[in-house]
Design an enzyme around this catalytic site. Structure first.
Site, PDB file in Angstrom:
ATOM      1  N   LYS A   1       0.833  -1.197   0.000  1.00 15.80           N
ATOM      2  CA  LYS A   1       0.000   0.000   0.000  1.00 15.80           C
ATOM      3  C   LYS A   1       0.874   1.257   0.000  1.00 15.80           C
ATOM      4  O   LYS A   1       2.035   1.219   0.417  1.00 15.80           O
ATOM      5  CB  LYS A   1      -0.875   0.029   1.261  1.00 15.80           C
TER       6      LYS A   1
ATOM      7  N   ASP B   1      -2.961  -7.477  -1.856  1.00 15.96           N
ATOM      8  CA  ASP B   1      -3.700  -6.555  -0.984  1.00 15.96           C
ATOM      9  C   ASP B   1      -5.190  -6.891  -0.956  1.00 15.96           C
ATOM     10  O   ASP B   1      -5.944  -6.276  -0.213  1.00 15.96           O
ATOM     11  CB  ASP B   1      -3.493  -5.105  -1.450  1.00 15.96           C
TER      12      ASP B   1
ATOM     13  N   ARG C   1     -10.607 -11.163   1.599  1.00 15.66           N
ATOM     14  CA  ARG C   1     -11.512 -12.159   1.012  1.00 15.66           C
ATOM     15  C   ARG C   1     -10.898 -13.563   1.060  1.00 15.66           C
ATOM     16  O   ARG C   1     -11.605 -14.565   1.087  1.00 15.66           O
ATOM     17  CB  ARG C   1     -11.877 -11.767  -0.410  1.00 15.66           C
TER      18      ARG C   1
END
Length: 497
Positions: A278, A348, A352
């Site tokens: 990120k 990233d 899930r």
């Protein structure tokens, strides 16, 4: 944690005789409330005159303090606005209570009384909302400051005409809700170096030790591998912190074998993005990537406090997502617990991955419903901003129940589709499914579509709380505790179904 000691009491004294430092009473734009009219009668018409002159506006969230009001025992009478009479709502209650509480915090008052319920409709919701709002307004987290603010204790009284069983029940509910929200906020605000997957597991274990109907089991790294949870293993393998899979079971139903509701919380205690790193700006806020887990644990505490007659299971995959020589890489293929293979196109998109194994694990409970809560996608913020939580579901009855609870608690959600037309974006030439969609369009929807592939055996809903789990702005920066209130209301309703 709350550094200002706050306590709550119920009272049913006549408003004219209330002996309190601060008495809070509501009014509308057009007229005084019944309580305000009762006071006006012994204050020589002062309140009506102030309303007629426009000094008291009655607008939503407005405030007008009166020092040493005539013929009253209260040191201050604080008039708060509920807005137009025909538009007053639970949001009006919350805004008025917030305004008055923030004002009271700045005073030396130790005893504050709210007498605002004469026209508030169902006290079932108004009383918990008052407690919840006071709790938010008085909450401060400074566990890691060397010099802590010194605050005096304050007691908040909720005054009603009669303390009925309904009122007592609503008050008890509000106290339990506050505990759950406070826990969720405390966990969210704790720095990642003080809240590892192991630390999060300890929180769950301590809850089970505190409440008789809670039972905790922790699967460690080896047990996770034996379960075949390859997606959880893949996400965690870049960190020196080992993953844990938290199982917290609440057994409150008379039939211990009754199908439970399963709550699944995303527990990424820090999300660097992994190899798909990120940007540095704002990365400190990735300690909040476990707010789904925090919400679920807070809800379980509230359920246990209330001793609800229902079975509920919390499942929390707890990991760190870090970049290292052992981290998963874009292009890797992993095998989930379901047996489905997943191509990792972006490391990233890790939430899930850990959730899909938890959702597969949930099958063994033959659940009545499964709700997963996750700070899953930045795309949900693009779509909805920071007001509602994103709602997705494979069962409309379940979605409608969640929407009903969101409206009742003012913990808003907005349902988005997971139509079959989106599923093809997850196609992979090298595995059964890719972990991100093709392109950025509809990112929160394709994330939900990914999860839906693992929920075909039960009614399921997904709450994407990336836009609502915490505030980023200035002095208000911090976890919100959402959507504990929504989930608790839903569970309570299901316990009565």
């Amino acid at each position: 944690m709350k550094i200002q000691p706050v306590s709550y009491q119920l009272s049913s004294d006549e408003i004219q005789s209330l002996d309190t430092d601060i008495l809070v009473v509501n009014c509308y734009e057009e007229e005084l409330s019944p309580d305000a009219k009762a006071l006006d009668a012994i204050m020589n018409g002062e309140l009506q005159a102030l309303l007629d002159s426009g000094e008291i506006t009655g607008k939503t969230g407005s405030i007008f303090p009166i020092f040493k009001p005539v013929n009253l025992k209260a040191r201050y009478l604080v008039m708060v606005g509920f807005g137009a009479r025909d538009k007053a709502s639970i949001e009006s209650v919350a805004k008025a209570v917030e305004t008055a509480t923030l004002w009271a915090k700045k005073t030396p008052a130790t005893n504050i009384t709210f007498s605002i319920l004469s026209n508030c409709g169902k006290k079932t919701y108004s009383i918990p909302k008052i407690i919840e709002t006071i709790s938010h307004a008085t909450y401060t987290f400074n566990d890691y400051k060397s010099k802590k603010d010194e605050q005096h204790a304050q007691t908040y009284n909720i005054n009603v005409s009669t303390i009925t069983d309904e009122v007592k029940s609503a008050f008890t509910y509000g106290l339990a809700l506050e505990k759950g929200i406070d826990l969720a906020k405390d966990l969210g605000n704790t720095p990642a170096n003080h809240l590892t997957p192991t630390d999060l597991s300890d929180v769950a274990d301590n809850l089970a030790r505190k409440y008789d109907n809670l039972y905790c089991k922790i699967l460690n790294d080896s047990a996770i591998k034996r379960q075949g949870m390859g997606a959880i293993v893949a996400v965690s393998q870049g960190s020196v912190e080992a993953p844990n899979f938290i199982i917290l079971e609440y057994q409150g139903a008379e039939d211990r074998e009754a199908a439970p509701i399963v709550l699944v919380g995303k527990g990424v205690t820090f999300d660097s993005g992994g190899i798909s790193l990120k940007p540095g700006a704002g990365m400190d806020e990735m300690k909040y990537d476990m707010c789904g887990a925090a919400t679920v644990l807070g809800t379980m505490q509230s359920i246990a406090e209330l001793q609800l007659p229902i079975n509920v299971v919390a499942l929390i995959p707890a990991v760190e997502n870090m970049p290292s020589g052992s981290a998963i890489k874009p292009g890797d293929v992993v095998t989930s617990m379901s047996g489905k293979t997943i191509e990792i196109l972006n490391t990233d998109a890790e939430g899930r991955l850990i959730l899909c194994d938890a959702l597969t694990y949930a099958e063994q409970y033959e659940p009545k419903a499964v709700i997963n809560v996750a700070t899953l996608t930045g795309a949900i913020i693009v779509a909805l901003g920071h007001i509602p939580t994103g709602l997705f579901a494979n069962n409309q009855e379940l979605a409608d129940q969640i929407i009903e609870s969101s409206q009742a608690t003012s913990d808003r959600v907005w349902q988005l589709p997971i139509w079959d037309e989106y599923q093809s974006q997850l196609d992979s030439p090298f595995a059964d499914i890719a972990n991100i969609g093709a392109g950025r369009a509809g990112g929160s929807i394709t994330a939900a579509c990914f999860l839906s592939r693992f929920t075909e055996k039960y009614a399921w809903a997904h709450l994407d709380i990336a836009g609502t789990a915490w505030n980023s702005a200035g002095a208000n920066k911090g976890a919100t505790g959402r959507p504990v209130g929504l989930l608790l209301d839903y569970i309570v309703k299901q316990s009565k179904a």
